[in-house]
Design an enzyme around this catalytic site. Structure first.
Site, PDB file in Angstrom:
ATOM      1  N   ASP A 197       0.919  -1.309   0.106  1.00 35.27           N
ATOM      2  CA  ASP A 197      -0.213  -0.096  -0.073  1.00 35.27           C
ATOM      3  C   ASP A 197       1.000   1.189   0.129  1.00 35.27           C
ATOM      4  O   ASP A 197       2.060   1.213  -0.638  1.00 35.27           O
ATOM      5  CB  ASP A 197      -0.931   0.010   1.209  1.00 35.27           C
ATOM      6  CG  ASP A 197      -2.424   0.619   0.897  1.00 35.27           C
ATOM      7  OD1 ASP A 197      -2.431   1.776   0.542  1.00 35.27           O
ATOM      8  OD2 ASP A 197      -3.097  -0.062   1.091  1.00 35.27           O
ATOM      9  N   HIS A 271      -3.884   6.241   2.925  1.00 35.38           N
ATOM     10  CA  HIS A 271      -4.490   5.131   2.515  1.00 35.38           C
ATOM     11  C   HIS A 271      -3.830   3.962   3.382  1.00 35.38           C
ATOM     12  O   HIS A 271      -4.743   3.148   3.705  1.00 35.38           O
ATOM     13  CB  HIS A 271      -4.539   4.926   1.091  1.00 35.38           C
ATOM     14  CG  HIS A 271      -5.184   3.895   0.233  1.00 35.38           C
ATOM     15  ND1 HIS A 271      -4.570   2.681   0.405  1.00 35.38           N
ATOM     16  CD2 HIS A 271      -6.383   3.863  -0.100  1.00 35.38           C
ATOM     17  CE1 HIS A 271      -5.596   1.922  -0.312  1.00 35.38           C
ATOM     18  NE2 HIS A 271      -6.626   2.529  -0.549  1.00 35.38           N
ATOM     19  N   SER A 632     -11.447  -0.898  -1.012  1.00 33.82           N
ATOM     20  CA  SER A 632     -10.070  -0.785  -0.441  1.00 33.82           C
ATOM     21  C   SER A 632     -10.237  -0.789   1.146  1.00 33.82           C
ATOM     22  O   SER A 632      -9.262  -1.309   1.837  1.00 33.82           O
ATOM     23  CB  SER A 632      -9.300   0.627  -0.462  1.00 33.82           C
ATOM     24  OG  SER A 632      -8.354   0.263  -1.769  1.00 33.82           O
TER      25      SER A 632
END
Length: 850
Positions: A197, A271, A632
Site C-alpha cells: 500500500d 490510504h 479498499s
C-alpha cells in the site's frame, strides 16, 4: 459532507480518496454516459494501462528456470526448494539461499552478456515467486531480450494506483468472535498481515506498543525495518514488525519525488494507514476530531502484527515492477495474510486475466500458504467492472453498513430541510440570521473568485457574517476537486460565523455525498428541491434596494446535531461504487466460469487511522483519522477476519480459509430481508434493487460462523493449474512460462475447480459439475438441497451424506436448460448438518441451448 464523486465508476482508486478523479464528471464531458464500456476499462484501476515514454523504459522479464517456490531439483549442485501446495517455505535454509543466488547470477549474466555493464539498470531480481527481473532499458534493447535464448517473456511495466469504530460491532466481533480467541487482547495473536500500500504513519496510536502487553518476538518472521532518515528511529515497534519501501521502478521512470513521496515507509497519503488499521489496528483507540469523539476504533484482529510494503505513492500511484517486488518480499518475510489495494486494470494488458506477472506472483504466494485479500474495484454499479479476477485470491466487494449520519436545517418559517453534516448543532432555542456569500462580497471584482464557494475568506465581509449563518453554494468546483467542504468550514470559522449551509442547486446524475466531520455547525443540503426551498425563503425574506444590494437580512435558521449516527436495519447494502460481475477471462470481455466478487464486507464511511501527512483527501488533511469509502476499505476487513481464522486454524490452506468465509456468509440483511444493492435507475438517480451474486459473491461476511464452517471446499496449486489448463483461450506456452508446469492435469471444465461457488457462463442443454467437501469438525450428517430460478433446473447428489472428521465427500450438481432468457439465473446449494452447520454455495448459470 463532501461529494465523494460524480460517477463511482470514474474512481481511479480503491479507496475513498477520489478528489483527483472528479474531473471526469459527465457534466463536463459531454456524452460520457454513452461511453460506459470505455469508462469501465479506464476507471477503477489499479493497474493502469499507461506507459512511460522516453529514451528508456521499464520492463518485467521472465526467463527459463523455476523460481524458489517451484524448483524441484535438476540443476547440478542445487537441492530442490519447491514446497507442496499451501506449505510455508523456509527461506532461511541454505538450499533456498544458494538457489536464490544462482538465479540472480543468471539474471546478471544474461544482461551483461547482451548489453555490457552500464548499458542498462537492473531494478529487481525476482527469485521466489517468479523467475525474472525488472530492468530499465531502451525499447530496442527490449527487442534484443525478447529474441535471446532462455527469455520467456518481456512485458513493459505499467502503472498502478490505489484503489473503524463501528464495523467490529456490526460484524459481531467483540461478543461472538474475540472471546473464542482469548478476548480482544489476543485476537490475531502472532499472525502477520502484510500490506502492499502507501506505507504507514508509525506514530499513530492504532499501531502503538504502549498501554498493551508487550509483543514478543516472532521467530518465524524475517521482516526488515527501515530507519526514519530524520529521527533515526526504526519504523517498527513490535506491533509493526516490518516496514520497507519499493520505488526503484518509480525512480527510474522519473515519477518519484522524495520530498513529497517519502523515500521510506512513511505514509504520505493516508490510504495505507487506513487499511492497516481496519485489519489490525489496536483496540479501543478514541477517534477524536474537532473536540468530539466519534467512538473507539479497532481493527478486525487487534492483536495481529503489521508488516508494511510501501509500493504506492501520493501523486502517481506506483508501478507493477515495484508491486511485484513488494509481494515477493512479503512472502519471503513470512506474512500469513496479504492485503492488496491494487490489481490488474483492463485485461487489454494481457491476453488472459488470470495470467500476467501480477496474478502469477499471487498464485505463487498462495502456493506458499499466504491468504490474499484483494479489493474488487470501484467501477460499480456497472456489469463487468471488476479488476480482481483470479480464483486463488479473495475478491472483496464493499457494503454500506447500518450506520448513517444525517442532519437538518430548520428555517424561520418552520420548514425543516434534511441534509448531511457531521457537526454540532447551533445553540438551542436561538435562531440565527442567514447571510448568503454572494451578498457579502467586499468588492464586485472578486466575483471571478467564485465567492459563493466560500473557499476564500479574504473576499467576504467579516462584519456582515460574524454571528450569522453563512450560506454557500455547492458549485462544480467541489465536483472537480478545487473546492472542499473542510475549507468552507475554515472560512466560516475565520469570519466568525456561527455555522454554514452548503446548498446544492444543480446535481449531476449519480452524484454521491458523504459526511465530513466539522468543528462548527454545518450542513450540506443535497436535495435540489430542498435547496430551492431554502433559496426561495432567503430571497423572499431579504430586503434589497433598487440596485439589488441587501438592505437587511431577515431569513433565519438553526442547524441540528449531526454527530450522532442512526443505525438502520436495512444493512448491509451493496455500495453503489462497488465493482460488479460477471467475471471476465480475457481482453474480449468474455465471461469466465468463475464467480467474482467472492464476498461482501463493510466499505462505506469507514472510520480508521489516517496519516496527518496525507494530502490525497483534502477534507482530512492534517487529521489523525478519516472516514472514507471504497473497496479498499472492504478488503482489510476480510484480511483481518482471515487472521482470526488463521489463528484458530493455523494449518488451514488459503482456500480453506476462503471457503469458510464464503460458505457461512449472509444473503439476508439485519431485518431478515434479501440484501439490496445501490443501483442507477433509468434517470440515473440512485435506487435500490435486489442484490445478486454478481454484486456480493456468496454474501456478506459472518465472522462468527466462519470460525466454525463445518465443511470446506479446499483447493491447492495443482487445482489452480487444472483450472488454467482447462480455461479456453489460455496460451499454453505462457502458462508454462509462469507456472513451470505442463498441462498434464485437467478439470474437464473450468467450472469444476473446487471453489465454494458454481458458475457456468455458457450452459448448453445439461451439465454436471463436481465439488468435494472436507469435514473440518466432528462426524456429521448433511442433507443436501438445491434451488434455482425457473429457467434452469438444478439437481444435487447425493441427497445426504455422513462425513467423518478430516474425510472428504464428492458432490455433483446438474444444471439443465429449461428456457432461454439471455440473462443469468441464480440459485444455491445448501448442505445442512445435524449438528447445526449450514454450508451454502451460490450457483450462477446462463442457458444457451436447450
Amino acid at each position: 459532507m463532501s461529494s465523494i464523486n460524480i460517477h463511482p465508476f470514474a474512481k481511479l482508486a480503491f479507496c475513498g480518496v477520489f478528489s483527483k478523479v472528479k474531473k471526469l464528471n459527465q457534466t463536463v464531458v459531454g456524452g460520457l454516459m454513452k461511453m460506459k464500456m470505455m469508462e469501465r476499462m479506464f476507471t477503477v484501476i489499479t493497474i493502469f494501462g499507461l506507459f512511460v515514454f522516453g529514451k528508456s523504459e521499464i520492463y518485467i522479464v521472465t526467463i527459463e528456470g523455476e523460481p524458489v517456490t517451484s524448483y524441484r531439483g535438476g540443476v547440478s549442485g542445487f537441492e530442490a526448494t519447491a514446497v507442496e501446495s499451501n506449505e510455508k517455505l523456509d527461506f532461511t535454509s541454505d538450499s533456498v539461499s544458494s538457489y536464490s543466488r544462482h538465479l540472480e547470477l543468471k539474471h546478471d549474466t544474461l544482461l551483461e552478456t547482451l548489453f555490457g555493464q552500464g548499458a542498462y539498470t537492473k531494478l529487481y531480481s525476482y527469485k521466489h515467486l517468479i523467475n525474472g527481473f525488472a530492468v530499465d532499458i531502451s525499447p530496442e534493447q527490449a527487442e534484443t531480450l525478447r529474441r535471446a535464448n532462455g527469455v520467456k517473456s518481456v512485458d513493459k511495466d505499467w502503472k498502478v494506483r490505489k484503489l473503524t469504530t463501528h464495523t467490529p460491532q456490526f460484524l459481531g466481533l467483540p461478543t461472538g468472535v474475540w472471546p473464542t480467541g482469548g478476548g480482544f487482547d489476543r485476537a490475531g495473536e502472532d499472525i502477520v498481515i502484510g500490506f502492499v500500500d502507501s506505507g504507514i504513519f508509525p506514530y499513530h496510536p492504532s499501531f502503538g506498543n504502549h498501554n498493551t502487553e508487550p509483543y514478543g518476538p516472532l521467530p518465524k518472521f524475517r521482516g526488515k525495518c527501515e530507519v526514519h532518515s530524520d529521527t533515526k528511529k526504526s519504523f517498527c515497534n513490535g506491533k509493526i514488525v516490518g516496514a520497507q519501501h519499493f520505488a526503484k521502478a518509480a525512480i527510474a521512470a522519473g515519477a518519484f519525488n522524495p520530498s513529497v513521496d517519502y523515500a521510506s515507509p512513511m505514509d504520505g497519503d493516508g490510504h495505507g494507514s487506513h487499511t492497516a488499521a481496519i485489519a489490525a489496528g489496536n483496540n479501543g483507540i478514541p477517534v477524536r476530531m474537532h473536540g468530539y469523539e466519534f467512538g473507539k476504533a479497532s481493527g478486525m484482529a487487534p492483536r495481529a502484527r503489521v508488516a508494511v510494503y510501501k509500493a504506492l505513492y501520493r501523486l502517481f500511484g506506483g508501478f507493477v515492477a515495484d508491486v511485484v517486488a513488494a509481494i515477493e518480499q512479503a512472502v519471503h518475510d513470512g506474512v500469513d495474510i496479504l492485503n492488496l489495494s491494487v490489481g490488474p486494470n483492463s485485461p487489454a494488458i494481457t491476453r488472459t486475466t488470470f495470467l500476467n506477472p501480477f496474478d502469477a506472483t499471487l498464485l505463487s504466494a498462495v502456493k506458499a500458504g499466504v491468504f490474499v485479500a484483494q479489493a474488487a474495484g470501484n467501477g460499480g454499479p456497472f456489469a463487468k467492472s471488476l479488476v480482481s479476477y483470479s480464483p486463488w485470491i479473495v475478491t472483496v466487494a464493499a457494503a454500506v453498513d447500518d450506520r448513517r449520519y444525517k442532519n437538518h436545517l430548520t428555517l424561520g418559517n418552520g420548514k425543516i430541510l434534511a441534509g448531511i453534516g457531521l457537526s454540532p448543532a447551533t445553540s438551542l432555542n436561538q435562531k440565527y440570521m442567514l447571510v448568503a456569500a454572494n451578498d457579502v462580497v467586499l468588492d464586485s471584482s472578486v466575483m471571478k473568485f467564485s465567492p459563493t464557494d466560500c473557499q476564500r475568506p479574504e473576499v467576504l465581509n467579516k462584519n456582515m457574517i460574524e454571528g450569522n449563518i453563512l450560506l454557500c453554494g455547492y458549485s462544480f468546483n467541489f465536483v472537480i476537486g478545487t473546492a472542499y467542504v473542510k475549507k468552507v468550514a475554515e472560512t466560516a470559522q475565520k469570519l466568525g460565523a456561527i455555522g454554514f449551509v452548503l446548498a446544492v442547486e444543480n446535481i449531476s446524475p449519480g452524484t454521491k455525498f458523504d459526511p465530513v466531520p466539522m468543528g462548527i455547525p454545518g450542513i450540506l443540503i443535497t436535495d435540489v428541491g430542498k435547496s430551492m426551498e431554502l433559496i426561495n425563503y432567503y430571497k423572499a425574506s431579504t430586503l434589497r434596494d433598487w440596485t439589488g444590494r441587501v438592505k437587511s437580512f431577515k431569513a433565519t435558521g438553526t442547524i441540528g446535531n449531526g454527530l450522532e449516527p442512526i443505525l438502520h436495519k436495512s444493512a448491509p447494502i451493496v455500495a453503489l461504487f462497488s465493482a460488479r460481475g460477471p467475471n471476465i477471462k480475457d481482453y474480449s470481455f468474455r465471461d469466465a466460469d468463475l464467480l467474482k466478487p467472492d464476498i461482501l464486507a463493510p466499505g462505506s464511511l469507514i472510520w480508521a487511522s489516517w496519516s496527518p501527512n496525507g494530502t490525497d483527501e483534502p477534507n482530512y488533511m492534517g487529521e489523525n483519522f478519516a472516514m472514507v469509502s471504497g473497496t479498499s476499505m472492504a478488503a482489510p476487513h476480510i484480511a483481518g477476519i482471515a487472521a482470526l481464522i488463521k489463528q484458530k486454524h493455523p494449518h488451514w490452506s488459503p482456500a480453506a480459509i476462503k471457503s469458510s468465509l464464503m460458505t457461512t456468509s449472509n444473503t439476508l440483511d439485519r431485518a431478515k430481508k434479501p440484501i439490496l444493492a445501490e443501483q442507477y435507475s433509468g434517470s440515473e438517480t440512485m435506487t435500490f434493487v435486489s442484490a445478486t451474486p454478481f454484486d456480493y459473491g456468496s454474501g456478506h461476511v459472518n465472522p462468527r460462523a466462519a470460525l466454525d464452517p463445518g465443511l470446506v471446499f479446499d483447493a491447492g496449486y495443482e487445482d489452480y493449474l487444472g483450472f488454467l489448463c482447462t480455461t479456453p483461450g489460455i496460451d499454453y506456452h505462457e502458462l508454462l512460462n509462469y507456472t513451470h508446469h505442463p498441462c498434464n492435469y485437467t478439470l474437464g471444465h473450468p467450472y469444476n475447480l473446487n471453489t465454494p461457488s458454481i458458475t457456468v457462463s455458457h450452459l448448453v442443454r445439461s451439465q454436471t459439475i463436481t465439488r468435494t467437501v472436507t469435514n473440518v469438525d466432528e462426524t456429521e450428517t448433511y442433507t443436501v438441497t438445491a434451488k434455482m430460478a425457473a429457467a434452469i433446473a438444478i439437481e444435487a447428489n447425493p441427497p445426504s451424506m455422513t462425513i467423518k472428521p478430516g474425510a472428504s465427500h464428492k458432490l455433483t450438481v446438474t444444471l439443465t436448460v429449461r428456457s432461454l432468457t439471455k440473462s443469468y439465473s441464480f440459485g444455491e446449494v445448501v448442505l445442512k448438518g445435524d449438528r447445526g452447520h449450514k454450508v451454502r454455495i451460490p450457483v450462477v448459470a446462463m442457458g444457451y441451448k436447450r
